[in-house]
Scaffold this active site. Structure first.
Site, PDB file in Angstrom:
ATOM      1  N   ASP A  36       0.936  -1.300  -0.362  1.00  0.00           N
ATOM      2  CA  ASP A  36      -0.204   0.094  -0.015  1.00  0.00           C
ATOM      3  C   ASP A  36       1.008   0.729  -0.020  1.00  0.00           C
ATOM      4  OD1 ASP A  36      -3.264  -0.037   1.362  1.00  0.00           O
ATOM      5  OD2 ASP A  36      -1.818   1.482   0.531  1.00  0.00           O
ATOM      6  N   ASN A  93      -9.112   1.502  -3.572  1.00  0.00           N
ATOM      7  CA  ASN A  93     -10.693   1.896  -3.732  1.00  0.00           C
ATOM      8  C   ASN A  93     -11.010   2.600  -4.977  1.00  0.00           C
ATOM      9  OD1 ASN A  93      -8.367   2.973  -2.715  1.00  0.00           O
ATOM     10  ND2 ASN A  93      -9.294   4.806  -2.448  1.00  0.00           N
ATOM     11  N   GLU A 163     -14.737  -9.333  -4.543  1.00  0.00           N
ATOM     12  CA  GLU A 163     -15.465 -10.579  -2.653  1.00  0.00           C
ATOM     13  C   GLU A 163     -16.053  -9.986  -2.185  1.00  0.00           C
ATOM     14  OE1 GLU A 163     -13.044 -11.572  -0.944  1.00  0.00           O
ATOM     15  OE2 GLU A 163     -15.129 -11.889  -0.185  1.00  0.00           O
ATOM     16  N   LYS A 218     -20.920  -8.585  -8.933  1.00  0.00           N
ATOM     17  CA  LYS A 218     -20.974  -8.253  -8.505  1.00  0.00           C
ATOM     18  C   LYS A 218     -21.566  -6.857  -7.921  1.00  0.00           C
ATOM     19  CE  LYS A 218     -18.726  -6.532  -4.575  1.00  0.00           C
ATOM     20  NZ  LYS A 218     -19.297  -7.175  -2.907  1.00  0.00           N
ATOM     21  N   LEU A 219     -21.476  -6.621  -8.927  1.00  0.00           N
ATOM     22  CA  LEU A 219     -22.616  -4.759  -8.742  1.00  0.00           C
ATOM     23  C   LEU A 219     -23.715  -5.650  -8.535  1.00  0.00           C
ATOM     24  CD1 LEU A 219     -21.775  -2.389 -11.594  1.00  0.00           C
ATOM     25  CD2 LEU A 219     -21.020  -2.883  -8.984  1.00  0.00           C
ATOM     26  N   ALA A 221     -25.078  -8.731  -7.337  1.00  0.00           N
ATOM     27  CA  ALA A 221     -25.274  -8.636  -5.540  1.00  0.00           C
ATOM     28  C   ALA A 221     -25.728  -8.151  -5.187  1.00  0.00           C
ATOM     29  CB  ALA A 221     -24.370  -9.950  -5.110  1.00  0.00           C
ATOM     30  N   LYS A 265     -33.939  -7.062   7.754  1.00  0.00           N
ATOM     31  CA  LYS A 265     -34.141  -6.197   9.419  1.00  0.00           C
ATOM     32  C   LYS A 265     -34.178  -5.046   9.308  1.00  0.00           C
ATOM     33  CE  LYS A 265     -33.313  -5.794  13.622  1.00  0.00           C
ATOM     34  NZ  LYS A 265     -34.056  -6.067  14.480  1.00  0.00           N
ATOM     35  N   CYS A 274     -19.648  -0.112   0.029  1.00  0.00           N
ATOM     36  CA  CYS A 274     -20.523  -0.160  -1.001  1.00  0.00           C
ATOM     37  C   CYS A 274     -21.668  -0.134  -1.908  1.00  0.00           C
ATOM     38  CB  CYS A 274     -20.068  -1.341  -0.834  1.00  0.00           C
ATOM     39  SG  CYS A 274     -17.489  -1.518  -1.256  1.00  0.00           S
ATOM     40  N   PHE A 275     -23.163  -0.233  -1.087  1.00  0.00           N
ATOM     41  CA  PHE A 275     -23.716  -0.261  -1.570  1.00  0.00           C
ATOM     42  C   PHE A 275     -24.445   0.672  -2.681  1.00  0.00           C
ATOM     43  CE2 PHE A 275     -26.045  -3.534   1.632  1.00  0.00           C
ATOM     44  CZ  PHE A 275     -25.586  -4.579   1.534  1.00  0.00           C
ATOM     45  N   ARG A 344     -17.514   4.696   6.583  1.00  0.00           N
ATOM     46  CA  ARG A 344     -18.509   5.625   5.454  1.00  0.00           C
ATOM     47  C   ARG A 344     -19.900   5.070   5.221  1.00  0.00           C
ATOM     48  NH1 ARG A 344     -13.665   1.613   2.316  1.00  0.00           N
ATOM     49  NH2 ARG A 344     -14.512   1.099   3.600  1.00  0.00           N
TER      50      ARG A 344
HETATM   51  P1  NAD Z   1      -9.916   0.757   1.076  1.00  0.00           P
HETATM   52  O1  NAD Z   1      -9.774   2.408   0.984  1.00  0.00           O
HETATM   53  O2  NAD Z   1     -10.036   0.193   2.753  1.00  0.00           O
HETATM   54  O3  NAD Z   1      -8.348   0.063   0.683  1.00  0.00           O
HETATM   55  C1  NAD Z   1      -8.011   0.676  -0.547  1.00  0.00           C
HETATM   56  C2  NAD Z   1      -6.169   1.025   0.004  1.00  0.00           C
HETATM   57  O4  NAD Z   1      -5.609   0.881  -1.494  1.00  0.00           O
HETATM   58  C3  NAD Z   1      -5.966   2.095   0.690  1.00  0.00           C
HETATM   59  O5  NAD Z   1      -5.530   1.472   2.033  1.00  0.00           O
HETATM   60  C4  NAD Z   1      -5.307   2.574  -0.376  1.00  0.00           C
HETATM   61  O6  NAD Z   1      -4.104   3.276   0.133  1.00  0.00           O
HETATM   62  C5  NAD Z   1      -4.914   2.115  -1.377  1.00  0.00           C
HETATM   63  N1  NAD Z   1      -4.089   2.091  -2.799  1.00  0.00           N
HETATM   64  C6  NAD Z   1      -4.836   3.199  -3.376  1.00  0.00           C
HETATM   65  N2  NAD Z   1      -4.551   3.348  -4.587  1.00  0.00           N
HETATM   66  C7  NAD Z   1      -3.182   2.462  -3.957  1.00  0.00           C
HETATM   67  C8  NAD Z   1      -1.749   2.406  -5.822  1.00  0.00           C
HETATM   68  N3  NAD Z   1      -1.611   2.928  -7.005  1.00  0.00           N
HETATM   69  N4  NAD Z   1      -0.991   1.594  -5.010  1.00  0.00           N
HETATM   70  C9  NAD Z   1      -1.235   0.476  -3.592  1.00  0.00           C
HETATM   71  N5  NAD Z   1      -2.095   0.920  -2.693  1.00  0.00           N
HETATM   72  C10 NAD Z   1      -3.060   1.895  -3.331  1.00  0.00           C
HETATM   73  O7  NAD Z   1     -11.397   0.216  -0.108  1.00  0.00           O
HETATM   74  P2  NAD Z   1     -11.841  -1.402   0.245  1.00  0.00           P
HETATM   75  O8  NAD Z   1     -12.924  -1.454   1.561  1.00  0.00           O
HETATM   76  O9  NAD Z   1     -10.380  -1.871   1.042  1.00  0.00           O
HETATM   77  O10 NAD Z   1     -12.199  -1.582  -1.210  1.00  0.00           O
HETATM   78  C11 NAD Z   1     -11.446  -1.989  -2.299  1.00  0.00           C
HETATM   79  C12 NAD Z   1     -12.107  -2.474  -3.006  1.00  0.00           C
HETATM   80  O11 NAD Z   1     -12.840  -3.715  -2.955  1.00  0.00           O
HETATM   81  C13 NAD Z   1     -13.309  -1.484  -3.912  1.00  0.00           C
HETATM   82  O12 NAD Z   1     -13.603  -1.347  -4.894  1.00  0.00           O
HETATM   83  C14 NAD Z   1     -14.822  -1.564  -2.471  1.00  0.00           C
HETATM   84  O13 NAD Z   1     -15.999  -2.066  -3.409  1.00  0.00           O
HETATM   85  C15 NAD Z   1     -14.587  -3.759  -2.840  1.00  0.00           C
HETATM   86  N6  NAD Z   1     -14.987  -4.665  -1.635  1.00  0.00           N
HETATM   87  C16 NAD Z   1     -14.936  -3.511  -0.325  1.00  0.00           C
HETATM   88  C17 NAD Z   1     -15.884  -4.165   0.277  1.00  0.00           C
HETATM   89  C18 NAD Z   1     -15.675  -4.056   1.866  1.00  0.00           C
HETATM   90  O14 NAD Z   1     -16.463  -4.732   2.714  1.00  0.00           O
HETATM   91  N7  NAD Z   1     -15.309  -2.866   2.479  1.00  0.00           N
HETATM   92  C19 NAD Z   1     -16.244  -5.762   0.298  1.00  0.00           C
HETATM   93  C20 NAD Z   1     -16.488  -6.135  -1.368  1.00  0.00           C
HETATM   94  C21 NAD Z   1     -15.646  -5.634  -1.921  1.00  0.00           C
HETATM   95  C1  UGA Z   2     -22.053  -6.053   2.157  1.00  0.00           C
HETATM   96  C2  UGA Z   2     -22.592  -7.412   1.490  1.00  0.00           C
HETATM   97  O1  UGA Z   2     -23.242  -7.924   2.489  1.00  0.00           O
HETATM   98  C3  UGA Z   2     -20.722  -7.740   1.298  1.00  0.00           C
HETATM   99  O2  UGA Z   2     -21.251  -9.411  -0.241  1.00  0.00           O
HETATM  100  C4  UGA Z   2     -19.946  -7.260  -0.076  1.00  0.00           C
HETATM  101  O3  UGA Z   2     -19.044  -8.111  -0.255  1.00  0.00           O
HETATM  102  C5  UGA Z   2     -19.871  -5.798   0.879  1.00  0.00           C
HETATM  103  O4  UGA Z   2     -20.719  -4.628   0.779  1.00  0.00           O
HETATM  104  C6  UGA Z   2     -19.015  -4.872  -0.263  1.00  0.00           C
HETATM  105  O5  UGA Z   2     -19.077  -5.095  -1.660  1.00  0.00           O
HETATM  106  O6  UGA Z   2     -18.661  -3.821   0.034  1.00  0.00           O
HETATM  107  P1  UGA Z   2     -21.300  -5.024   3.779  1.00  0.00           P
HETATM  108  O7  UGA Z   2     -21.759  -3.939   3.542  1.00  0.00           O
HETATM  109  O8  UGA Z   2     -20.015  -4.725   4.522  1.00  0.00           O
HETATM  110  O9  UGA Z   2     -21.485  -5.969   2.802  1.00  0.00           O
HETATM  111  O10 UGA Z   2     -22.440  -5.102   5.449  1.00  0.00           O
HETATM  112  P2  UGA Z   2     -23.987  -5.907   4.947  1.00  0.00           P
HETATM  113  O11 UGA Z   2     -24.293  -6.797   6.210  1.00  0.00           O
HETATM  114  O12 UGA Z   2     -24.322  -5.939   4.343  1.00  0.00           O
HETATM  115  O13 UGA Z   2     -24.679  -4.341   5.718  1.00  0.00           O
HETATM  116  C7  UGA Z   2     -24.619  -3.402   4.879  1.00  0.00           C
HETATM  117  C8  UGA Z   2     -25.620  -2.666   5.217  1.00  0.00           C
HETATM  118  O14 UGA Z   2     -27.416  -2.724   5.538  1.00  0.00           O
HETATM  119  C9  UGA Z   2     -25.751  -1.852   6.836  1.00  0.00           C
HETATM  120  O15 UGA Z   2     -25.593  -0.850   7.403  1.00  0.00           O
HETATM  121  C10 UGA Z   2     -26.513  -2.970   7.518  1.00  0.00           C
HETATM  122  O16 UGA Z   2     -26.951  -2.244   8.497  1.00  0.00           O
HETATM  123  C11 UGA Z   2     -27.575  -2.965   6.827  1.00  0.00           C
HETATM  124  N1  UGA Z   2     -28.410  -3.469   6.672  1.00  0.00           N
HETATM  125  C12 UGA Z   2     -28.019  -5.334   6.806  1.00  0.00           C
HETATM  126  C13 UGA Z   2     -29.640  -3.261   7.339  1.00  0.00           C
HETATM  127  O17 UGA Z   2     -30.306  -1.860   7.502  1.00  0.00           O
HETATM  128  N2  UGA Z   2     -30.374  -4.732   7.497  1.00  0.00           N
HETATM  129  C14 UGA Z   2     -30.493  -5.659   6.809  1.00  0.00           C
HETATM  130  O18 UGA Z   2     -31.439  -6.630   7.052  1.00  0.00           O
HETATM  131  C15 UGA Z   2     -28.940  -6.016   6.226  1.00  0.00           C
END
Ligand code: NAD
Ligand code: UGA
Length: 460
Positions: A36, A93, A163, A218-219, A221, A265, A274-275, A344
């Site tokens: 990173d 990100n 993911e 992914k989008l 889901a 819920k 993400c949502f 976030r």
């Molecule tokens: P994040 O912001 O927590 O982490 C991203 C990291 O990438 C940061 O630490 C940033 O410094 C680093 N970065 C950016 N550009 C870089 C570069 N050029 N070289 C090296 N490091 C670099 O983001 P996240 O929540 O881990 O999400 C990452 C991706 O995964 C997004 O596309 C998100 O939509 C997806 N995703 C997130 C979740 C989740 O629960 N947060 C779940 C599924 C998918």
């Molecule tokens: C969500 C998806 O569940 C993951 O599969 C996906 O990988 C991820 O987004 C992503 O792409 O970032 P996350 O946002 O971490 O995961 O958490 P969730 O459990 O899905 O909850 C999302 C939001 O919905 C929260 O604010 C939660 O409180 C709310 N929620 C969820 C409700 O209000 N009611 C429910 O019944 C479930």
């Protein structure tokens, strides 16, 4: 099939960190390096005090303890890691664009493109490049073009491996995924990645598709999950108007095996990084193909979610005799859901902002979120000066400090501990009448009413 000996992952965030930790844990023979640009984040991943990892996830400390230093490494040497790796995950990100064309809707792919250019520059041998970040459908084509056109003549195979982990349950989700999705064109590259997951995931749960299906799935889901929350939240308002109870409705419909009980819920609104971002992205893509009805349909999920947050704030104001000016309101919870320190897009931010417009005095307690983060979230909105945010909002480390002399309590996050508080004692501490606004339908309604709280919950 190419045997993978070294993996690099660009991006040590909520996805890169936990995902790579589990891949390393389950594949001790593969060297996994997570890189990173953010030095502080990498230092935190390398901390000896495992309670100080940059991300709070139940069980993550044990996984990191097992693999770190053995075959899991965290570093800021991005080029070094790219150079050595056979397979490179991009896990940076992909926020919503805040400028230019597609502002407020499209995904900002500048970080992805930077990664692609860096990989192309550094790579001296063939590489498999894996999209782990959530990306608009057809991004792989852009990646391939940058890699091939700016590279050193080596071969790049692109895979999409989105993911699906949820925060707060990331380790359990990674250990026991419902499915792993791998999209690609080259069967050999696909099999190289299948093999990594097969170390712990049953083969029938590893789905392979073409690139575009994987990117789009992914989008979709996330859109379906968020849509369920907006659907039940829409019904929560109808319940409030009619005397039905939304939990009872959820239970009744959730028993239908075609509907199922999960994600029904009612809440103060969904948050998380993400949502909203992913639905906006879907809407943008649909509009870019002139699919107006499709775009409008999915946009409603966001519109309803914004309505739910505002409605909750309005309910507080109305119930408290149409003014919250100078009244102390204790916020229980700031994170977007329990068991995470991530804030976030948390509904709490927007509810707070609305109440602050009315000059309420907020005292916030969240077991995992820091005061700096809470002020950063409010300042980011630019609704009022940073000095005003500090004048109106206090952050405390002890929940009882928030509750003493409070006119009202608002539950914004469903942390288990809130249920266990001594509500009898709290009743003594608060101003009378003592209002409770339960945005998560978390507390024991019967008990609170017995204790003479003025108790209001979403959807009843
Ligand atoms: P994040 O912001 O927590 O982490 C991203 C990291 O990438 C940061 O630490 C940033 O410094 C680093 N970065 C950016 N550009 C870089 C570069 N050029 N070289 C090296 N490091 C670099 O983001 P996240 O929540 O881990 O999400 C990452 C991706 O995964 C997004 O596309 C998100 O939509 C997806 N995703 C997130 C979740 C989740 O629960 N947060 C779940 C599924 C998918
Ligand atoms: C969500 C998806 O569940 C993951 O599969 C996906 O990988 C991820 O987004 C992503 O792409 O970032 P996350 O946002 O971490 O995961 O958490 P969730 O459990 O899905 O909850 C999302 C939001 O919905 C929260 O604010 C939660 O409180 C709310 N929620 C969820 C409700 O209000 N009611 C429910 O019944 C479930």
């Amino acid at each position: 099939m190419k045997e993978i000996k070294k993996i690099a992952c660009i991006g040590a965030g909520y996805v890169g960190g936990p995902t790579m930790s589990v891949i390393a844990q389950k594949n001790p023979h593969i060297q996994v390096t997570v890189v990173d640009l953010n030095q502080e984040r990498i230092d935190d991943w390398n901390t000896t005090d495992l309670s100080q990892l940059p991300i709070y996830e139940p069980g993550l400390d044990d996984v990191v303890k097992e693999a770190r230093g053995r075959n899991l490494f965290f570093s800021t040497d991005v080029e070094g890691a790219i150079d050595e790796a056979d397979m490179i995950f991009i896990s940076v990100n992909t926020p919503t664009k805040t400028y230019g064309k597609g502002k407020g809707q499209a995904a900002d792919l500048k970080y992805i493109e930077l990664c692609a250019r860096q990989i192309a520059k550094v790579a001296k041998g063939d590489k498999i490049v894996v999209e782990k970040s959530t990306l608009p459908v057809r991004t792989a084509a852009a990646l391939k073009s940058i890699l091939d056109d700016t590279g050193n003549g080596v071969n790049f195979d692109i895979l999409s491996n989105p993911e699906f982990l949820a925060e707060g349950t990331a380790v359990a989700d990674l250990h026991h995924p419902d499915r792993v999705l791998i999209g690609g064109e080259n069967e050999e590259a696909i099999q190289s990645l299948v093999q990594i997951y097969e170390a712990w995931v049953p083969r029938e749960r590893i789905l392979t598709t073409n690139l575009w299906s994987s990117e789009l799935s992914k989008l979709v889901a996330n859109a379906f999950l968020a849509q369920r929350v907006s659907s039940i939240n829409a019904i929560s308002e109808l319940c409030e108007a009619t005397g039905a109870n939304v939990d009872e409705v959820s239970r009744a419909i959730g028993h239908d095996s075609r509907i199922g009980p999960k994600f029904l819920k009612a809440s103060v609104g969904f948050g998380g990084s993400c949502f909203q971002k992913d639905i906006l992205n879907l809407v943008y893509i649909a509009r870019s193909y002139n699919l107006t009805a499709v775009a409008d349909y999915w946009e409603q999920v966001i519109i309803l979610n914004d309505h739910q947050k505002l409605r909750f704030a309005e309910r507080i104001i109305q119930t408290m005799y149409n003014t919250v000016n100078g009244k102390k309101i204790a916020f229980l919870g700031w994170a977007f859901k329990k068991d995470t320190n991530d804030t976030r897009e948390s509904a709490a931010i927007y509810v707070a902002d609305h109440l602050l417009d009315e000059e309420a005095q907020l005292v916030v307690y969240d077991p995992k979120v820091t005061a700096e983060q809470i002020y950063r979230d409010l300042d980011y909105l630019k609704t009022r000066s940073s000095a005003d945010n500090r004048r109106l909002v206090t952050v405390v480390n002890d929940p009882y400090e928030a509750l003493i002399d409070a006119h009202a309590v608002a539950v914004l996050t469903e942390w288990d501990e809130f249920r266990k508080y001594d509500w009898m004692e709290i009743k003594q501490m608060m101003k009378k009448p003592s209002f409770v606004f339960d945005g998560r339908k978390l507390l024991d309604a019967k008990l609170l009413r017995q204790l003479n709280f003025e108790y209001y919950a979403i959807g009843e």
